[in-house]
Design an enzyme around this catalytic site. Structure first.
Site, PDB file in Angstrom:
ATOM      1  N   TYR A  79      -1.058  -0.315  10.982  1.00  0.00           N
ATOM      2  CA  TYR A  79      -1.173  -0.754   9.588  1.00  0.00           C
ATOM      3  C   TYR A  79       0.055  -0.319   8.788  1.00  0.00           C
ATOM      4  O   TYR A  79       0.643  -1.126   8.052  1.00  0.00           O
ATOM      5  CB  TYR A  79      -2.447  -0.181   8.974  1.00  0.00           C
ATOM      6  CG  TYR A  79      -2.662  -0.546   7.530  1.00  0.00           C
ATOM      7  CD1 TYR A  79      -2.923  -1.855   7.161  1.00  0.00           C
ATOM      8  CD2 TYR A  79      -2.607   0.428   6.528  1.00  0.00           C
ATOM      9  CE1 TYR A  79      -3.122  -2.201   5.831  1.00  0.00           C
ATOM     10  CE2 TYR A  79      -2.813   0.096   5.198  1.00  0.00           C
ATOM     11  CZ  TYR A  79      -3.071  -1.217   4.855  1.00  0.00           C
ATOM     12  OH  TYR A  79      -3.268  -1.552   3.538  1.00  0.00           O
ATOM     13  N   SER A 120       0.860  -1.181   0.000  1.00  0.00           N
ATOM     14  CA  SER A 120       0.000   0.000   0.000  1.00  0.00           C
ATOM     15  C   SER A 120       0.891   1.224   0.000  1.00  0.00           C
ATOM     16  O   SER A 120       2.070   1.151   0.380  1.00  0.00           O
ATOM     17  CB  SER A 120      -0.883  -0.007   1.253  1.00  0.00           C
ATOM     18  OG  SER A 120      -1.487   1.251   1.463  1.00  0.00           O
TER      19      SER A 120
END
Length: 275
Positions: A146, A133
Site C-alpha cells: 500500500y 495518504s
C-alpha cells in the site's frame, strides 16, 4: 456563472461518497462513479449523474470522461479517489496481488489523468485531485504494498504538477491519516484471507490485529466529510496547495519524515519487541 463539473471515482462509500455530496451541496455538476452503479443509487437520487467505472478498465475510463465532456462540454475537476489497501509482509504478498494494488492505486489515476488532461488543456484550466495518504510519505512495516502504491502516486503527482503548470492545470495531493470508513474492514480481510502465512511475521500480524491500527478502528480516525471538504477546497481554490494533510494524526505522522532512518527503524524494532 457557469456550472462547474467534477468526475469522482470510487463514490460508493467513505471519502468518495462524502466528496460527491460536498460538491453537490456547492451546486457543482457531479459525476459520481463506482464499479457497481447500484452502490451509488442514493447519490443519483440526490442529484448526481452516475456512471459505472472500474479504474482498471481503459474502456470504462474513456467512456466516463467522454460522457462528461459530451454532456457538459468541459471537465473542471477530476478526483481520483478509488483505491484500497493490500496489507501484509511483503514477502507474503503474491506478485499478482502487488500488481492489483498498483493497478487500482497508481495506474488507475494515471488512466484517468491521461483521459481528462487533453480536455483541461483545451479549456485552459482544471484541477486533478489525487487521494493519497500519509502512508505515501512515511512507510511502515506490514503496509509495504500500500505504501509503495501511494509513494508512487505522490511521485507521479509531483512530476505531473510541474508538467501541466504552463497549461493552468493544478495537481493536488490530499493526504489523510486514518479515516472512519470501511477501508479498515477490507484491510482486515486482506490479512485474514491472504496467502498462507510463513510464521515468520506473527508479531507483525498480532500488532495490527490487537492494536486496531486501521482507519475506522482507530479512536483518532477522522470523518470522511472532513476529507471531502478539503478536496472541495482544493478544487475551488484558484491557487491550491500542492499537498493537503488532513487530520492531526496525518500532520504529526508527516513529521516522522524528518527523523533519521535509523531512528524510525529503532521505533519499529521496539514496537515489535513490545508485541
Amino acid at each position: 456563472m457557469r456550472d462547474k463539473t467534477v468526475l469522482i471515482t470510487g463514490s460508493s462509500s467513505g471519502i468518495g461518497r462524502a466528496t460527491a455530496e460536498a460538491f453537490l451541496d456547492e451546486d457543482w455538476t457531479v459525476y459520481a462513479t463506482a464499479r457497481d452503479t447500484e452502490d451509488i443509487e442514493a447519490l443519483a437520487d440526490a442529484g448526481c449523474e452516475t456512471q459505472e467505472l472500474d479504474v482498471t478498465d481503459a474502456d470504462d475510463v474513456e467512456a466516463a470522461v467522454d460522457r462528461v465532456v459530451e454532456e457538459e462540454s468541459r471537465i473542471d475537476c477530476l478526483v481520483n479517489n478509488a483505491g484500497y489497501g493490500q496489507f501484509g509482509p511483503l514477502e507474503e504478498v503474491p506478485v499478482e496481488d502487488l500488481h492489483a494494488q498498483f493497478d487500482v492505486n497508481v495506474y488507475g489515476p494515471h488512466r484517468l489523468a491521461r483521459a481528462a488532461l487533453p480536455h483541461m488543456r483545451e479549456q485552459g484550466e482544471g484541477t486533478i485531485v489525487n487521494l493519497s495518504s500519509v502512508a505515501g510519505r512515511v512507510a511502515t512495516p506490514g503496509m509495504g504494498a500500500y505504501c509503495g502504491s501511494k509513494f508512487a502516486l505522490e511521485g507521479m503527482s509531483d512530476a505531473l504538477r510541474a508538467e501541466v503548470d504552463t497549461h493552468d492545470v493544478d495537481v493536488v495531493l490530499v493526504e489523510p491519516g486514518p479515516v472512519s470508513t470501511n477501508f479498515d474492514d477490507r484491510a482486515s480481510d486482506e490479512l485474514d484471507d491472504g496467502p498462507e502465512r510463513t510464521g515468520a511475521y506473527d508479531s507483525l500480524y498480532e500488532f495490527y490485529e490487537e492494536q486496531e491500527t486501521f482507519g475506522g478502528a482507530s479512536a483518532l480516525a477522522i470523518d470522511p466529510e472532513k476529507v471531502a471538504n478539503v478536496v472541495l477546497e482544493a478544487a475551488c481554490s484558484p491557487d491550491p496547495d500542492p499537498r493537503y494533510p488532513v487530520g492531526r494524526v496525518a500532520k504529526l505522522t508527516l513529521l516522522a519524515r524528518y527523523a533519521p532512518d535509523r531512528i524510525r527503524d529503532g521505533v519499529f524494532r521496539l514496537m515489535n519487541k513490545l508485541v
